[in-house]
Design an enzyme around this catalytic site. Sequence first.
Site, mmCIF file in Angstrom:
data_model
loop_
_atom_site.group_PDB
_atom_site.id
_atom_site.type_symbol
_atom_site.label_atom_id
_atom_site.label_comp_id
_atom_site.label_asym_id
_atom_site.label_seq_id
_atom_site.Cartn_x
_atom_site.Cartn_y
_atom_site.Cartn_z
ATOM 1 N N LYS A 298 2.239 13.107 11.756
ATOM 2 C CA LYS A 298 3.410 12.310 11.363
ATOM 3 C C LYS A 298 4.404 13.205 10.620
ATOM 4 O O LYS A 298 4.000 14.045 9.816
ATOM 5 C CB LYS A 298 2.933 11.152 10.478
ATOM 6 C CG LYS A 298 4.002 10.107 10.140
ATOM 7 C CD LYS A 298 3.364 8.966 9.340
ATOM 8 C CE LYS A 298 4.360 7.870 8.973
ATOM 9 N NZ LYS A 298 3.721 6.764 8.224
ATOM 10 N N SER B 290 4.750 2.268 9.970
ATOM 11 C CA SER B 290 5.716 3.313 10.214
ATOM 12 C C SER B 290 5.172 4.490 11.023
ATOM 13 O O SER B 290 5.953 5.295 11.505
ATOM 14 C CB SER B 290 6.264 3.824 8.881
ATOM 15 O OG SER B 290 5.235 4.431 8.121
ATOM 16 N N SER C 13 0.720 1.309 7.448
ATOM 17 C CA SER C 13 1.400 2.108 8.464
ATOM 18 C C SER C 13 0.515 2.876 9.434
ATOM 19 O O SER C 13 1.010 3.396 10.426
ATOM 20 C CB SER C 13 2.368 3.078 7.800
ATOM 21 O OG SER C 13 3.535 2.381 7.443
HETATM 22 N N1 GLN Z 1 5.578 -1.635 6.461
HETATM 23 C C1 GLN Z 1 5.246 -1.352 5.107
HETATM 24 C C2 GLN Z 1 6.477 -0.938 4.331
HETATM 25 O O1 GLN Z 1 7.516 -0.867 4.896
HETATM 26 C C3 GLN Z 1 4.192 -0.296 5.023
HETATM 27 C C4 GLN Z 1 4.725 1.052 5.290
HETATM 28 C C5 GLN Z 1 3.706 2.126 5.123
HETATM 29 O O2 GLN Z 1 2.502 1.895 5.084
HETATM 30 N N2 GLN Z 1 4.198 3.346 5.008
HETATM 31 O O3 GLN Z 1 6.421 -0.684 3.173
#
Ligand code: GLN
Length: 565
Positions: A121, A196, A220
């Site tokens: 990532k 994400s 994410s």
């Molecule tokens: N969707 C969640 C957020 O926007 C989790 C994102 C993540 O785990 N990086 O905070």
Amino acid sequence: MLSSVQNPRVLLLHCRRSKPFHHHHHHHHSKSIHAASLAHPISASIPTSQIQTIQKSILSREKTTRQFAEEFLNRLRLTEPHVKSFLHVSETVLNEADEIDRKIDRNEDIGPLAGVLVAVKDNICTADMPSTAGSKLLENYRPPYDATAVKKLKESGAIIVGKTNLDEFGMGSTTEGSAYHVTANPWNLEYVPGGSSGGSAAAVSARQCVVSLGSDTGGSVRQPASFCGVVGLKPTYGRVSRYGLVAYASSLDVIGCIGTSVADAGILLQSICGHDNLDATSSKREVSDFTSQFISKDYFESQPLKGLRVGVISETLGDGVDQEVVSSIRGAISHLEELGCTVTEVSLPSFSLGLPAYFVLASSESSSNLSRYDGIRYGNQTVSDELSAVYGGSRANGFGPEVKRRILMGTYALSAGYYDAYYKRAQQVRTVVQKSFKAALDVHDILISPAAPSAAYKIGEKKNDPLAMYAGDIMTVNVNMAGLPALVLPCGFVKDGSASLPVGFQMIGSAFDEEKLLKVGHIFEQTLQDMVVAMYHPPWNPGLLFLTSMADPLVTVVFAIVKAA
Ligand code: GLN
């Protein structure tokens, strides 16, 4: 036309469906794709560790590392224009593969991940590649060092194939929040891959790499794994060093693993975890050998999970959860019962409080973490004579709308007059959530829930409705607040119009008990019956057709993309 060929014989049993899925005979893709012939019709079989297969083949010289690398790169080249998982692809993959082959020729030691193509990532720092975190602000940023997880991957012999797309700084649930491009779900290109870590999940799902690293602050790794039909592992907070992970919310962030089998996710974790002097929050606890439990099904007893106490979190199967998701989870539960587990419902009354508390805490921490991006120390700078205009301009031009929203929310929640009402209160909720998980895990070995309240939705569907997107994180955020490990694995499909999309379920364990999660997950996966395993298959959608022979454990994905006439 080919569309009638690939009727995935799917999990009838576990979905308790009355009829098999019908493959759609019509589709509306702009690029219709048909294959001329079907050399390898889908024959379902249990997912096997690709990592172990590669290791065995290259050591026995049955195949070279280069051959494996070329297979993946060819597939990447063909699929990437459609899926767009990557922000950067390495140019040295084949050279690195050759180097491993030379080591084997010289009888030198190769590591446990030798020849394994790993995607990383893009919020995880790599010295020899860009690391943008999906932000324009870091567009040309090349870190001078490798994240500890990346360093460990390299020491294990892994080949980093590239950097994957993400929502800017990890803030989002669809990968549409990337400042660069939108990634598609390989199962159906009109759908989001989740986020994400959407790029990392899509890359594994499309077999562009063997495994990948993501990061999980509030789901994410797990939610995109669920949306893309792959395995996602969120380790215990502190299990993996965060050194070199671009900070979003430091008390919640953890690097996680994505693979096509539980064993691969576990083997990947094994090589990146452990204490690191460069991260004071990384745990000094001893790391057990996860890999010894990835044994073949032949060695399982008749009820290999007899006596295991499974608690189904009742709040996660109620209102607001897609009914087809619920029936897939029920299918997974009955499979666990067949394996000998004792399944009971458990209530976590604080469950719904987790979501608002998470967004207060995550935004607060991010507003502080992101203050380092001032145009001076990292990335793009907006030039001005005045210092404050350099800061302000760089941030105004560099951050996207979701990131700005989070910074505003966080700054507000932390401000003098509101701190007690929001930040402090959210911390109190966090303690309540931690305690309720602890109590539930005192009387259960693992807890079960969906990984998300729905399967993947269409690109654009929630892009302009941040609250709806936040609500989709309900299943995962509590686990980060409690710092616990969780494993997501595929357990079914849902239909959305003509599209069939994968669904994953989540198993939550006690802190540092990844071993148990991986054991249960491995047994669950290895004992799936034929009708269920098709869900592990690579995408077969008409927009991006993969013809698979699962007889070859390495997923000899022969695929054809033939443009419509
Ligand atoms: N969707 C969640 C957020 O926007 C989790 C994102 C993540 O785990 N990086 O905070």
